[in-house]
Design a protein around this motif. Structure first.
Motif, PDB file in Angstrom:
ATOM      1  N   THR A   4       4.485  -0.558 -14.736  1.00 47.68           N
ATOM      2  CA  THR A   4       4.291   0.180 -13.536  1.00 47.68           C
ATOM      3  C   THR A   4       3.125   1.001 -13.948  1.00 47.68           C
ATOM      4  OG1 THR A   4       6.594   0.388 -13.023  1.00 47.68           O
ATOM      5  CG2 THR A   4       5.313   1.974 -11.892  1.00 47.68           C
ATOM      6  N   GLU A   6      -0.429   3.487 -12.191  1.00 44.15           N
ATOM      7  CA  GLU A   6      -0.895   4.061 -11.019  1.00 44.15           C
ATOM      8  C   GLU A   6      -2.501   3.950 -10.952  1.00 44.15           C
ATOM      9  OE1 GLU A   6       0.335   7.508  -9.322  1.00 44.15           O
ATOM     10  OE2 GLU A   6       2.149   7.719 -10.171  1.00 44.15           O
ATOM     11  N   ALA A  80      -4.804   6.029  -3.710  1.00 45.92           N
ATOM     12  CA  ALA A  80      -4.138   6.101  -5.159  1.00 45.92           C
ATOM     13  C   ALA A  80      -2.755   5.773  -4.718  1.00 45.92           C
ATOM     14  CB  ALA A  80      -4.403   7.454  -5.837  1.00 45.92           C
ATOM     15  N   GLN A  81      -2.045   4.907  -5.697  1.00 46.24           N
ATOM     16  CA  GLN A  81      -0.777   4.363  -5.663  1.00 46.24           C
ATOM     17  C   GLN A  81      -0.247   3.794  -6.742  1.00 46.24           C
ATOM     18  OE1 GLN A  81      -0.147   2.084  -2.056  1.00 46.24           O
ATOM     19  NE2 GLN A  81      -2.200   0.963  -2.358  1.00 46.24           N
ATOM     20  N   ARG A  82       1.203   3.552  -6.898  1.00 46.73           N
ATOM     21  CA  ARG A  82       1.753   2.928  -7.667  1.00 46.73           C
ATOM     22  C   ARG A  82       1.821   1.292  -7.435  1.00 46.73           C
ATOM     23  NH1 ARG A  82       7.078   3.994  -9.327  1.00 46.73           N
ATOM     24  NH2 ARG A  82       7.693   3.889  -7.183  1.00 46.73           N
TER      25      ARG A  82
END
Length: 145
Positions: A4, A6, A80-82
């Motif tokens: 995971t 970012e 911006a995101q995961r």
């Protein structure tokens, strides 16, 4: 290995392809993009969220925020995101299966995945090269301009 990550806000510019089945539209879009003088040296495919029952993908490159959008191209702003991330060292034909691995991983770990993906690693001529595949986790937001 799936991890995971970012990613920061990204700007991408490219050719938007849309259709119920876009597989036949992608390769010609790469050809058209590589024929243009974009100044880019690394390219990406961004599979956007479907709209009105149509699949949509941007065939393009990352750009600076101040980069002008060339005529006939689309600019997307990706906040911006995961993401779930997987490095794919194999054929281009194996990318859909690698993306399915990301989707299965999300489900197995109770994560909500979306249809938004980023695929970094394309080069002119479309050789089999290392690709970094990213599957956005909910909620994704992409702005077209």
């Amino acid at each position: 290995m799936i991890e995971t990550v970012e990613l920061p806000e990204l700007i991408a510019i490219g050719l938007l392809v849309e259709g119920e089945q876009i597989a036949d539209l992608v390769r010609p879009a790469w050809t058209r993009l590589f024929e243009r003088d974009t100044g880019a040296s690394a390219f990406l495919r961004a599979d956007l969220l479907p709209e009105n029952g149509k699949h949509r993908a941007l065939i393009g490159f990352l750009a600076a925020r101040k980069t002008d959008r060339p005529e006939g191209m689309t600019r997307i702003e990706i906040p911006a995101q995961r993401y779930l991330r997987l490095v794919h060292d194999g054929s281009l034909a194996g990318i859909p299966a690698a993306l399915d691995r990301l989707r299965h991983h999300a489900k197995a770990h109770g994560l909500v995945a979306t249809d938004f993906t980023l695929d970094f690693g394309y080069l002119p001529g479309l050789p089999d090269t290392r690709h970094e595949l990213h599957l956005a986790l909910a909620p994704p937001v992409v702005l077209l301009s």
